[in-house]
Design a protein around this motif. Structure first.
Motif, PDB file in Angstrom:
ATOM      1  N   ILE A   1     -70.551  -5.087  36.390  1.00 20.76           N
ATOM      2  CA  ILE A   1     -71.834  -5.405  35.625  1.00 20.76           C
ATOM      3  C   ILE A   1     -72.866  -4.150  35.568  1.00 20.76           C
ATOM      4  O   ILE A   1     -72.428  -3.256  36.458  1.00 20.76           O
ATOM      5  N   SER A   2     -73.442  -3.985  34.943  1.00 21.94           N
ATOM      6  CA  SER A   2     -74.702  -2.916  34.611  1.00 21.94           C
ATOM      7  C   SER A   2     -75.822  -3.003  35.418  1.00 21.94           C
ATOM      8  O   SER A   2     -76.699  -1.970  35.751  1.00 21.94           O
ATOM      9  N   GLU A   3     -76.281  -4.372  35.766  1.00 24.67           N
ATOM     10  CA  GLU A   3     -77.521  -4.685  36.215  1.00 24.67           C
ATOM     11  C   GLU A   3     -77.352  -5.893  37.184  1.00 24.67           C
ATOM     12  O   GLU A   3     -76.325  -6.674  36.865  1.00 24.67           O
ATOM     13  N   GLU A   4     -78.229  -6.232  38.156  1.00 26.18           N
ATOM     14  CA  GLU A   4     -78.086  -7.357  38.876  1.00 26.18           C
ATOM     15  C   GLU A   4     -78.472  -8.557  38.145  1.00 26.18           C
ATOM     16  O   GLU A   4     -79.316  -8.550  37.183  1.00 26.18           O
ATOM     17  N   GLN A   5     -77.865  -9.622  38.104  1.00 25.82           N
ATOM     18  CA  GLN A   5     -78.048 -11.050  37.625  1.00 25.82           C
ATOM     19  C   GLN A   5     -79.528 -11.546  38.241  1.00 25.82           C
ATOM     20  O   GLN A   5     -79.759 -11.727  39.259  1.00 25.82           O
ATOM     21  N   ASN A   6     -80.300 -11.716  37.091  1.00 24.20           N
ATOM     22  CA  ASN A   6     -81.613 -12.507  37.494  1.00 24.20           C
ATOM     23  C   ASN A   6     -81.338 -13.912  38.207  1.00 24.20           C
ATOM     24  O   ASN A   6     -80.680 -14.521  37.846  1.00 24.20           O
TER      25      ASN A   6
END
Length: 469
Positions: free
Chosen positions: A287-292
């Protein structure tokens, strides 16, 4: 009692709506806006609603409900605004409006209907729950989700609802508190129905907003995942429990589907006698960023055929970076020539021991006493690493760091994290971005804009340091 009619909005009802809103001011905290026929017409002409309904008691407008697409998450319709005139509270007006919205939602492809209310509105909570909504357990707002459209779109339970009524035959227990049965890191929402001698039970999983269990008088199909929080770069197990309660064979076919960064290639077809469990492996890609936290998560998805009737199952998971790296900069003003210590808080995202190695960014205005960090952590362990520094000036230290993770089970996973630290003080002026916000620093103050909700915060001294996920 006077009959209540639910009709679609027309501008001929604008004057009645203005009267309704003005009489409802105290119910909305004392609204200081006086509505007029013209303002109602203008507001509705600019509305994004797909449908708008008004409740009529004779010629009097006594209720209002909007229906639109939910813009803050995928796969949902939305009730943006609902109101009943105070003198018609307790007369089933709200129920009729909400049921009309649920009925409309079932005609659209979105599998869910969402709404928000204020925390103190416990009087309306039983109504919402009876109409199929579940109250999500969260601190920032009172958010409710309704999966009745998903239920009514599921072919595998179609025969039951050709006889039963989802509202009248519900046997779900109504409690005025957030919903969800917590198990192994998951939250499950349960519907139950009883029509004559026939029963149906369905469970939905909160993160993925998907179906994970169906039980009828004849059979049960249940999806299960070993853990809710999974570091990317690894494979994990998904299981399907199949139970045939009858003597005749139950034919089940399972076809795995990819969803976001989750790959699931399971394909099985079998006749079930008694009880059996089907297992398969799925992969969690980078993943490129944290999951909201509050939006739909990717999940393990499977189209399951039960005696030829289809149902889509989904169990959502939280994909994580193999390591989380946060930092704490002591609460003090920085200035050229000063020295100090910041602390890197490193957390192992694997459910097994692992070693981590990563470099720290460099800049001309600051000297760090170490160039890289290397450490071993037990499964899920957190450890604080002190890093001494000396400042030649003030500024923003930022860069991409290549992290090498070596879990005990084997393999090496490499991934990048943005690392940022702000050394602020008198005379400093710069801006930057971290995982959850953008920020601007001016002297001893910072202005922070949150990405999720656009909240703007001004605070003295910058307490932000290396931030990685």
């Amino acid at each position: 009692m006077q009959k209540i009619q639910i009709v679609e909005y027309h501008k001929k009802y604008a004057a009645g709506l203005a009267k309704m809103w003005n009489l409802s001011a105290d119910s909305w905290g004392g609204r200081d806006v006086v509505e007029t026929e013209e303002s109602i017409i203008r507001n509705n002409e600019g509305s994004e609603n797909i449908k708008t309904w008004v409740a009529l008691a004779g010629d009097e407008v006594v209720g209002y409900c909007g229906f639109s697409e939910y813009r803050d998450d995928q796969g949902a319709s939305y009730i943006p605004l609902l109101n009943v005139r105070p003198d018609y509270h307790g007369k089933k007006v709200g129920k009729l409006l909400v049921l009309r919205a649920v009925e409309e939602a079932c005609t659209h492809p979105w599998p869910r209907l969402d709404l928000y209310t204020w925390p103190g509105n416990t009087k309306a909570t039983p109504l919402y729950k009876k109409c199929g909504f579940f109250w999500e357990d969260r601190d920032d707002s009172t958010h409710l989700m309704n999966f009745i459209p998903y239920v009514m779109h599921t072919e595998a339970v179609g025969d039951f609802f050709r006889q039963a009524d989802w509202y009248a035959d519900s046997t779900r227990e109504i409690i005025v508190q957030p919903d969800g049965r917590k198990e192994n890191g998951f939250d499950y929402y349960e519907y139950r129905w009883q029509h004559g001698n026939s029963m149906l039970r369905m469970e939905f999983e909160r993160r993925g907003r998907g179906l994970r269990l169906i039980e009828t008088d004849d059979w049960l199909v249940e999806a299960w995942v070993e853990d809710a929080n999974l570091a990317f770069g690894r494979s994990y197990k998904a299981s399907f429990r199949l139970l045939n309660k009858k003597d005749m064979p139950l034919h089940v076919a399972i076809q795995g589907k990819d969803d976001g960064n989750i790959s699931f290639a399971l394909e099985r077809s079998l006749d079930v006698h008694g009880e059996t469990v089907v297992e398969g492996q799925f992969q969690v890609a980078e993943i490129s960023e944290e999951q909201n936290t509050w939006r739909t998560h990717p999940g393990i998805v499977a189209d399951i055929s039960i005696n030829g009737k289809q149902a889509r199952f989904k169990v959502g998971v939280l994909p994580k970076f193999p390591a989380q790296i946060k930092a704490v900069l002591p609460d003090k003003e920085c200035f050229a020539g000063s020295s100090g210590v910041l602390f890197l808080n490193v957390e192992n995202g694997f459910n097994e021991p692992a070693r981590f190695k990563f470099p720290l960014p460099q800049a001309g205005f600051v000297r760090l006493e170490q160039q890289e960090v290397e450490m071993a952590l037990e499964a899920g362990e957190k450890k604080a690493v002190p890093v001494a520094y000396t400042l030649k000036g003030l500024g923003l230290l930022t860069g991409m760091s290549q992290v090498i993770a070596q879990p005990q089970g084997g393999g090496t996973i490499k991934f990048q994290l943005p690392l940022t630290v702000a050394f602020a003080g008198c005379g400093a002026a710069f801006g930057g971005e971290v995982e959850d916000s953008w920020f601007v620093v001016n002297g001893r103050y910072s202005l922070v804009l949150q990405k999720f909700n656009n909240a703007l915060e001004v605070s003295p001294l910058v307490k932000r340091a290396f931030s990685a996920t």
